[in-house]
Structure formats: structure tokens, C-alpha cells
Design a protein around this motif. Sequence first.
Motif: not given
Length: 170
Positions: A3-4, A25-26, A149-150, A159-160
Motif C-alpha cells: 500500500i502506498a 488490512i482487508c 493492482i489498483s 492486493l491478493a
Amino acid sequence: MYIAASELLPLLAAGSTPLFKVKSICQSIETSSRTIVNSTTLSSSFATFSFSASASFEVRSPSRIQVQFKEGTLQPPEIKSSIVLPENVDLFGQKINLLPVQQPLNLLQEGVATISQAISEQPPLKVPIPGERTSSWLLITYLDKDLRISRGDGGLFVLAREGSSLLDLY
């Protein structure tokens, strides 16, 4: 997985201290109702803290969505009825012995259990998210069935999918 986002820096900083750890984190996406819930859980030796932000979204193209954050929710902390401190804590490069604190803490265990029950019975605190930063857009790229990827004006997120073997790497 990664996360950035500047809004999350205080959270990530808290999770890197010896007192708190980021437990999870979800992000949950419900396509039928077009809602998203981003949730985070922090844990410590004495409690677990959970909070979330809910949003609605509109599909603008096959790879872009517009997100509108609605409210934040703070769950009552889950206070552990038994507090066990580590023997030592490394804080800013200094080792601090916590054994002298543990003995008086043991005397407070019964009171902590009573307080814990009273707090856990409280309803979640729901807070509207006001202001101009409630709207965001994301470009979404699916690399495979497990990895997404967002990226957008809210930051970059890798995110996985829950249950993915990729999460075993972390």
C-alpha cells in the motif's frame, strides 16, 4: 500486500511500533450492491482495535471505478482479560525491561475483565466521512485470479485475494 497511500501512513506507522502490530488490512467488494468496505485490525498485548470505511462505487469503464466514501466505523476494542507483556521491548534502539510492570499489572486482571466486558458490549461508533476527499477513482488491473493492482488519486494498492497462496509469502 503493498500500500502506498498518504492517508494510511499514520496507520502503518502505528503498526510498526513495538506496542501495535497490523493484524489485517482487508477490502471487501460486493458487486451486487456496489459497495466496498476497507477494514483494518491492529493488535497489541492488551487489545485488538478494528475500524473500517465503507463506500459505494460506480463502474466508469471495464478498468475504472469511481468511489464515494460514506462512513467510518470504529468497533469497540476487544480488550484481553489477561495482559501478558513481553519481558523486554526494543524502543528506538533501547531495550526496556517490562518485568517490573508485569507484577502490578497482574493485580489489575479482575478489574480489566470487568471493563473488557462492558466495553465489548458497546455498539460500534459510526462516523460520516465529510469533505471533498470522499470521492476517489481507481484504475484496476487484474494480473491473474489472485492478484490485483489498483491505482488512482487515492494511492497504489497491490492486493491478493483472500485464501491465495500468495499471502503465505508474508
